[in-house]
Scaffold this active site. Structure first.
Site, mmCIF file in Angstrom:
data_model
loop_
_atom_site.group_PDB
_atom_site.id
_atom_site.type_symbol
_atom_site.label_atom_id
_atom_site.label_comp_id
_atom_site.label_asym_id
_atom_site.label_seq_id
_atom_site.Cartn_x
_atom_site.Cartn_y
_atom_site.Cartn_z
ATOM 1 N N HIS A 33 0.857 -1.199 0.000
ATOM 2 C CA HIS A 33 0.000 0.000 0.000
ATOM 3 C C HIS A 33 0.890 1.246 0.000
ATOM 4 O O HIS A 33 0.964 1.978 0.992
ATOM 5 C CB HIS A 33 -0.866 -0.087 1.266
ATOM 6 C CG HIS A 33 -1.950 0.927 1.418
ATOM 7 N ND1 HIS A 33 -1.757 2.279 1.259
ATOM 8 C CD2 HIS A 33 -3.254 0.770 1.744
ATOM 9 C CE1 HIS A 33 -2.908 2.909 1.499
ATOM 10 N NE2 HIS A 33 -3.828 2.018 1.790
ATOM 11 N N GLU A 68 -0.987 1.546 -5.201
ATOM 12 C CA GLU A 68 -0.823 0.306 -4.451
ATOM 13 C C GLU A 68 -0.791 -0.890 -5.395
ATOM 14 O O GLU A 68 -1.685 -1.056 -6.221
ATOM 15 C CB GLU A 68 -1.985 0.175 -3.464
ATOM 16 C CG GLU A 68 -2.156 1.428 -2.619
ATOM 17 C CD GLU A 68 -3.451 1.459 -1.818
ATOM 18 O OE1 GLU A 68 -3.948 0.371 -1.482
ATOM 19 O OE2 GLU A 68 -3.964 2.558 -1.544
HETATM 20 C C1 BG6 Z 1 -6.895 2.634 0.658
HETATM 21 C C2 BG6 Z 1 -8.360 2.324 0.576
HETATM 22 O O1 BG6 Z 1 -6.167 1.579 0.130
HETATM 23 O O2 BG6 Z 1 -6.520 2.798 2.030
HETATM 24 C C3 BG6 Z 1 -9.123 3.472 1.207
HETATM 25 O O3 BG6 Z 1 -8.745 2.106 -0.770
HETATM 26 C C4 BG6 Z 1 -8.664 3.704 2.634
HETATM 27 O O4 BG6 Z 1 -10.521 3.199 1.162
HETATM 28 C C5 BG6 Z 1 -7.161 3.900 2.631
HETATM 29 O O5 BG6 Z 1 -9.314 4.837 3.161
HETATM 30 C C6 BG6 Z 1 -6.554 4.104 4.015
HETATM 31 O O6 BG6 Z 1 -6.911 3.093 4.895
HETATM 32 P P1 BG6 Z 1 -6.430 3.147 6.390
HETATM 33 O O7 BG6 Z 1 -7.036 1.971 7.088
HETATM 34 O O8 BG6 Z 1 -4.928 3.042 6.367
HETATM 35 O O9 BG6 Z 1 -6.891 4.475 6.955
#
Ligand code: BG6
Length: 304
Positions: free
Chosen positions: A172, A276
């Site tokens: 990510h 990602e």
């Molecule tokens: C992204 C998602 O990969 O991660 C989003 O598609 C999400 O929907 C974002 O808001 C962040 O997620 P987190 O859990 O790290 O706040």
């Protein structure tokens, strides 16, 4: 297993001055990788790469100044490793968002100094009573991080259960940009995507590069090509090549969502974009017993 001390880690896997374990932010253990071409930081918490800077450039990864660095909480920025579900868990939204891997303490498994001058660190996470409380299957994850002029990350998932399982996974990656409103992302032209800001409506990118003009949260489908992020403010192009990955997620929270996130500064959203490398949703993996899968991403900086 009791956590290994920094001294023990350095004795077993340290390659000073190219790879040294130390106490990082919040006292969490991190490896500092230094090569003639670049520096990087990798935390054992989540097997989280938080920093990569090739010599002569600004940092390539964004990490929030408001991030928690605390066991039990995800790090905001860098490269969270997402497994075995992506986003909220479909059958149990009370489970942690984005799975268990980014919240777990991984163990350092191997280190290597290569003839090229690159340095490599592998981290592992195996199923345990703690992971089984969240997800009933047996697995082994291995993340290998190679640092040189490029940052290479390979995530291997092995099914060590007696039965098949389905899982999602993502690297990510939060990229640092000068101003997200001015970047252009190429490599996703012609692809369909699911728009998470519009009830997962299926749309097509057309022939235009991706630009960010509002909250953006898209799962691009069947994408295997390299992507580039052209950043006129930092005068650089980031190139992301990948393998073993069928999807690319593009995310920027924009103004309101940034304000709502406690571990993200209100004014940080212009300085990041997530691109990602993943297998999620319709491209979730199905792994039979004894089977494994490797997904990799290579990040480098070039000229625009
Ligand atoms: C992204 C998602 O990969 O991660 C989003 O598609 C999400 O929907 C974002 O808001 C962040 O997620 P987190 O859990 O790290 O706040």
């Amino acid at each position: 297993m009791p956590q290994e001390s920094i001294q023990q880690l350095n004795r077993r896997l340290g390659l000073a001055p190219s790879l040294v374990f130390e106490a990082g932010e919040g006292g969490l253990t991190r490896a500092v990788l230094r090569t003639p071409a670049a520096d990087a930081h990798v935390y054992l918490h989540g097997a989280h790469v938080t920093h990569f800077r090739p010599r002569g450039t600004a940092p390539v990864l964004f990490t929030s100044a408001r991030s928690a660095f605390e066991s039990g909480k995800p790090i905001r920025g860098g490269v969270p490793v997402i497994f075995p579900w992506f986003g909220p868990r479909r059958d149990d939204p009370s489970s942690p968002m984005h799975g268990l891997a980014r919240l777990a303490g991984w163990s350092a498994a191997a280190s290597q100094l290569l003839d090229s001058g690159d340095v490599e660190l592998s981290l592992e996470l195996a199923s345990s009573p703690d992971t089984r409380r969240l997800w009933p299957h047996d697995f082994r994850l291995r993340l290998t991080v190679r640092v040189g002029a490029a940052l290479e990350m390979a995530l291997e998932v092995a099914n060590t259960s007696q039965t098949a399982f389905d899982c999602e996974e993502a690297l990510h990656t939060y990229f640092a940009v000068g101003d997200v409103r001015r970047v252009q992302v190429r490599g996703l032209e012609g692809c369909d995507y699911l728009d998470k800001t519009d009830n997962l409506a299926r749309k097509n990118q057309g022939q235009q590069p991706v630009t960010i003009v509002a909250e953006t949260d898209r799962v691009y489908l069947e994408t295997t090509a390299a992507c580039t992020i052209d950043d006129p403010v930092l005068a650089r192009r980031i190139v992301i090549e990948k393998s073993g990955s069928a999807n690319t997620v593009v995310w920027n929270p924009w103004i309101a969502k940034a304000r709502a996130m406690p571990d993200f500064g209100d004014d940080e959203w212009p300085n990041m974009i997530c691109l990602e490398t993943c297998n999620v949703g319709p491209s979730a993996l199905r792994l039979g017993p004894g089977r494994s899968h490797r997904m990799a991403a290579t990040v480098r900086v070039g000229q625009m």
